[in-house]
Write a protein that holds these residues in place. Structure first.
Motif, PDB file in Angstrom:
ATOM      1  N   ALA A  34       0.833  -1.206   0.000  1.00 54.17           N
ATOM      2  CA  ALA A  34       0.000   0.000   0.000  1.00 54.17           C
ATOM      3  C   ALA A  34       0.868   1.256   0.000  1.00 54.17           C
ATOM      4  CB  ALA A  34      -0.946  -0.010   1.196  1.00 54.17           C
ATOM      5  N   PHE A  35       1.997   1.212   0.715  1.00 50.17           N
ATOM      6  CA  PHE A  35       2.931   2.347   0.670  1.00 50.17           C
ATOM      7  C   PHE A  35       3.473   2.541  -0.736  1.00 50.17           C
ATOM      8  CE2 PHE A  35       3.186   1.751   5.253  1.00 50.17           C
ATOM      9  CZ  PHE A  35       3.275   3.052   5.693  1.00 50.17           C
ATOM     10  N   MET A  36       3.774   1.427  -1.393  1.00 49.39           N
ATOM     11  CA  MET A  36       4.308   1.530  -2.759  1.00 49.39           C
ATOM     12  C   MET A  36       3.282   2.175  -3.683  1.00 49.39           C
ATOM     13  SD  MET A  36       6.431  -1.981  -3.397  1.00 49.39           S
ATOM     14  CE  MET A  36       6.880  -1.584  -5.073  1.00 49.39           C
ATOM     15  N   ARG A  37       2.015   1.768  -3.550  1.00 49.96           N
ATOM     16  CA  ARG A  37       0.983   2.359  -4.406  1.00 49.96           C
ATOM     17  C   ARG A  37       0.802   3.842  -4.102  1.00 49.96           C
ATOM     18  NH1 ARG A  37      -1.521  -2.580  -3.059  1.00 49.96           N
ATOM     19  NH2 ARG A  37      -2.885  -1.591  -1.534  1.00 49.96           N
ATOM     20  N   PHE A  38       0.832   4.171  -2.810  1.00 53.42           N
ATOM     21  CA  PHE A  38       0.689   5.566  -2.404  1.00 53.42           C
ATOM     22  C   PHE A  38       1.825   6.403  -3.012  1.00 53.42           C
ATOM     23  CE2 PHE A  38       0.907   9.173   0.467  1.00 53.42           C
ATOM     24  CZ  PHE A  38      -0.419   9.418   0.759  1.00 53.42           C
ATOM     25  N   GLY A  39       3.040   5.873  -2.911  1.00 54.58           N
ATOM     26  CA  GLY A  39       4.207   6.576  -3.448  1.00 54.58           C
ATOM     27  C   GLY A  39       4.119   6.711  -4.959  1.00 54.58           C
ATOM     28  N   MET A  40       3.682   5.630  -5.609  1.00 54.13           N
ATOM     29  CA  MET A  40       3.533   5.635  -7.065  1.00 54.13           C
ATOM     30  C   MET A  40       2.551   6.735  -7.483  1.00 54.13           C
ATOM     31  SD  MET A  40       3.929   4.295 -10.086  1.00 54.13           S
ATOM     32  CE  MET A  40       3.099   4.098 -11.672  1.00 54.13           C
ATOM     33  N   ARG A  41       1.379   6.761  -6.847  1.00 57.47           N
ATOM     34  CA  ARG A  41       0.364   7.756  -7.232  1.00 57.47           C
ATOM     35  C   ARG A  41       0.853   9.174  -6.996  1.00 57.47           C
ATOM     36  NH1 ARG A  41      -3.314   4.512  -3.984  1.00 57.47           N
ATOM     37  NH2 ARG A  41      -3.984   2.836  -5.349  1.00 57.47           N
ATOM     38  N   SER A  42       1.546   9.380  -5.864  1.00 59.25           N
ATOM     39  CA  SER A  42       1.926  10.757  -5.561  1.00 59.25           C
ATOM     40  C   SER A  42       3.050  11.229  -6.481  1.00 59.25           C
ATOM     41  CB  SER A  42       2.290  10.910  -4.090  1.00 59.25           C
ATOM     42  OG  SER A  42       3.374  10.089  -3.778  1.00 59.25           O
ATOM     43  N   SER A  43       3.707  10.305  -7.201  1.00 65.36           N
ATOM     44  CA  SER A  43       4.769  10.724  -8.113  1.00 65.36           C
ATOM     45  C   SER A  43       4.224  11.038  -9.505  1.00 65.36           C
ATOM     46  CB  SER A  43       5.824   9.621  -8.228  1.00 65.36           C
ATOM     47  OG  SER A  43       5.299   8.526  -8.952  1.00 65.36           O
ATOM     48  N   LEU A  44       2.949  10.779  -9.727  1.00 71.78           N
ATOM     49  CA  LEU A  44       2.394  10.931 -11.073  1.00 71.78           C
ATOM     50  C   LEU A  44       1.909  12.343 -11.354  1.00 71.78           C
ATOM     51  CD1 LEU A  44       0.249   7.672 -11.225  1.00 71.78           C
ATOM     52  CD2 LEU A  44       2.377   8.122 -12.468  1.00 71.78           C
TER      53      LEU A  44
END
Lengths: 235, 207
Positions: free
Chosen positions: A205-215
């Motif tokens: 879930a942290f990875m997804r959160f980080g992924m989205r916030s980098s977009l």
């Protein structure tokens, strides 16, 4: 589409005064990500979303770069999930299909369900399966959409195939320079970050959160696709 | 050379033509008559077809703002912390602009708050904060359109349980064509770079 029941989603990060859970109203979600073949049908009917026609404001230079041409998939398999699509393009596809993109809360709620238990955190086999994917690089040739094992709601490939756009991907309050932001989640960065998180063990879930916030909304990425959602018609 | 002269003549003509009409100073930038300027560029925010409502009640596409640089921020009128600062930063910037630049620059505030920031709430905000009418536009829009505009401006936001919005603080300068010319993140920053960016953008003002 699969119908998801009413439920509750516990956000990964929240402000001190925020409720621990967000109520999710029953909704419908595509059983698998949108494919190259389906997206080809969309751009054929909507030429302004073809690779050569799209405005730079709405998609970067890599938009559909893996296709051979505007109306030609080339080596891209029609059954593979479509990737290299911007948020704007995903949103336009969804609207064209009479659907919409799922919110982050809806997507995470759906993705939290295990193979047999609506609460995936209570299912070790499910946890192991997703941890394995998040630790594996994207293969050169993506498998067909829908080939993953279905979860308890009949949804496939929420984990294990591609990342997916959500309607409010830009709701994560972080930037490269967190001084630019105000509000609740400013502690996200650095070692103290996970203190505000509800479940520090949920690494994917942290990875997804980080992924989205980098977009950014115009970005296109080789392993980022989408699926559509729909409201339940009111009775 | 020839085209420059024609452009100058046209520019002069439109100034003269505008003069006898009702003073434009009475209307916010959203409600001035649109100038036909052809198709927007590929990176112009004026490609958006979303409709917005101003605090004077008029519904418009953003493209009516074309022709002048816009200094843009997103805010919400019930904000307790950062928004008054970002609006103040914009007013400080306005005051620092040379008069000839200021005369060709508009300011735009767009609300995150699709529920509470009604037309009346925005009008009350303008009155309370004494926001000048001549060159400031206040807009509200639908949820999807606000999310989309924020995405284009690189602004992240979410609403908390008390109804306050957590959001990125960014002041954006759009050039006369509606392309992002400059962005300044953060609050209370010295406006030097912003002043330069606006002055540069104002050189291409079409009205």
């Amino acid at each position: 589409m699969a119908t998801l029941p009413d439920g509750k989603y516990r956000p990964l990060f929240r402000g001190e005064k925020d409720a621990k859970e967000i109520a999710i109203a029953s909704f419908q979600l595509d059983e698998r990500p949108v494919t190259n073949g389906e997206f080809l049908g969309f751009v054929r009917e909507n030429p302004k979303w073809q690779r050569s026609q799209v405005k730079r404001l709405f998609a970067d230079e890599r938009y559909l770069a893996h296709w051979a041409g505007d109306g030609d998939l080339g080596k891209a398999d029609p059954a593979q999930p479509v990737t290299q699509v911007s948020w704007f393009a995903a949103k336009a596809f969804a609207a064209w299909s009479g659907k919409r993109l799922p919110s982050t809360a809806e997507w995470e709620f759906a993705a939290g369900a295990g193979f047999t238990n609506p609460d995936g955190t209570k299912e070790p086999e499910f946890q192991q399966a997703i941890a394995k994917w998040y630790g594996t690089p994207t293969p050169d040739v993506l498998p067909a959409a829908g080939s993953g094992k279905p979860n308890v709601h009949g949804l496939r490939d929420l984990h294990g195939l591609v990342w997916e756009w959500t309607s409010d991907f830009n709701s994560a309050i972080v930037t490269g320079d967190a001084r630019g932001d105000t509000g609740l989640e400013r502690n996200l960065f650095c070692g103290a970050g996970s203190l505000g998180a509800k479940d520090t063990g949920n690494f994917p879930a942290f990875m997804r959160f980080g992924m989205r916030s980098s977009l950014k909304a115009g970005y296109t990425v080789h392993n980022l696709g989408f699926r559509c959602a729909k409201d339940i018609p009111s009775k | 050379m020839k085209t420059t002269i024609i452009a100058l003549l046209l520019g002069a003509a439109s100034v003269f033509a505008a003069e006898p009409a009702k003073p434009a100073a009475e209307l916010p930038p959203c409600c001035r008559p649109a100038v036909p300027l052809g198709k927007p560029t590929d990176k112009s925010l004026y490609l958006l077809d979303s409709k917005w409502t101003s605090d004077v009640g008029k519904t418009i596409p953003l493209s009516v703002l074309r022709g002048r640089p816009q200094v843009v921020a997103m805010f919400f009128s019930s904000c307790e912390y950062a928004c008054p600062i970002i609006v103040n930063d914009m007013r400080t910037l306005e005051a620092k602009l040379p008069a000839n630049v200021r005369a060709k620059t508009d300011f735009l505030l767009v609300s995150f708050d699709t529920k509470r920031d009604t037309v009346a709430a925005l009008a009350a905000y303008r009155k309370k904060e004494k926001i000048p009418t001549a060159n400031w536009t206040l807009l509200r829009g639908g949820e999807d359109d606000v999310r989309e505009l924020a995405a284009l401006l690189g602004i992240n936001y979410s609403q908390d349980a008390r109804g306050q919005f957590a959001h990125s603080n960014v002041i954006t300068v759009l050039n006369a064509e509606g392309e992002i010319a400059f962005q300044q993140p953060g609050l209370n920053a010295a406006p030097t770079a912003l002043v330069d960016a606006v002055a540069k953008a104002a050189k291409d003002a079409k009205r």
